[in-house]
Enzyme design. Sequence first.
Site, mmCIF file in Angstrom:
data_model
loop_
_atom_site.group_PDB
_atom_site.id
_atom_site.type_symbol
_atom_site.label_atom_id
_atom_site.label_comp_id
_atom_site.label_asym_id
_atom_site.label_seq_id
_atom_site.Cartn_x
_atom_site.Cartn_y
_atom_site.Cartn_z
ATOM 1 C CB THR A 242 -0.911 -0.016 1.249
ATOM 2 O OG1 THR A 242 -1.677 -1.218 1.215
ATOM 3 C CG2 THR A 242 -1.828 1.190 1.276
ATOM 4 C CB CYS A 330 31.025 0.658 15.951
ATOM 5 S SG CYS A 330 32.053 0.439 17.373
#
Length: 391
Positions: A242, A330
């Site tokens: 949608t 990281c």
Amino acid sequence: MVYLDHAATTSVRPEALAAMTEEFGRLGNASSLHGAGRAARRVVEEAREDVAWALGASPNEVVFTAGGTEADNLAVKGLYWARSGADPRRRRVLVSAVEHHAVLDPARWLADRQGAVVEELPVDARGAVRPQDLRAAIERDPGDVALVSVMWANNEVGTVQPVAALAEVAAEFGVPMHTDAVQAVGALPVDFSAHGGLAALTVSAHKLGGPVGAGALVLARGVDPVPVLHGGGQERDVRSGTLTVPLLRGFAAAVRPAVAERAEHAERLRGLREELVRAVHKAVPDAVLNGDPQERLPGNAHLAFPGCEGDALLMLLDAQGIACSTGSACSAGVARPSHVLLAMGADTDTALGSLRFSLGRDSAPEDVEALGAAIGPAVERARAAHGTRRR
Ligand code: PLP
């Protein structure tokens, strides 16, 4: 806050916010046949026209997605499936070594799970792909190439790729080329129709003053990727789901002014960026500008700070209210060097010791002054901490 991280995301433009606020108050699924549905459909089609205008494309070439990552996945996986489905020999995927993970990781996934052969095109020391390298890679066997994907401009170091020349090479061999233009739209002239060789182009709303969660894949006529999402058949069956009418309206409300004001905006950012680099060099004379001095995104300054850990420096600046970014991801507390800088031939210390400062619509000379005042002491502290850890 001194926000120097516009390459990560931008503030929503007031006109986009107003448009979305109005639209969120309305009811209507753009697939419904009743009046409310038809009104929602009209909003979507107007947004499609605006986005197409901004990118130099036709409205029927625009497929809306939920952002850049989804559009990149659709381009890489969808084109691979379509091309290898039509001819099983086509297994090679050529991507630049400096792509965003939204391109690199789907390509690697295709290699791990689907039998694709991924080749990473090298870049020069400034981060640019050489068209002759693309030519050599295709010429090795033009019949087995499924697709090429090279970004318009790099999100870390800001280097602008020679997209026109690369698209020409791909077109010469009849190979579809996708370009991730997420960082380029609104910063550089992007004209899809001017590059006959381009098969697909990715754009994301939140990098240009629109909302997070909206984007598009522009597909040249006749280019039909196999869908990643199956369902209700929206977006010509290429991307089911949608449609997020309010976000698409916000996307359109942002992209129009972003592109209309681009040249003036870029000129201002270029000046501010030069100011920023000067201010950093004054405080830290051995800082080195990474990437291409000229062919780069106007708001991007990516600098290496020898003897520093980028993450530590970032946190020291953050403590002073200055937001910027490192290219390194990281994981589990261990910083990994940026794949972009490594591909450019940088050593691990440089790749771990660089910061990206990215300017945008809200940036002002005071932001640059604040960085100029904070960077010297922050680098000194980061160097002392790095030295202690090394001893
Ligand atoms: N491609 C590039 C070059 C980007 O910089 C980004 C965002 O950081 C993306 C793709 C992903 O876009 P999105 O955040 O809309 O999923």
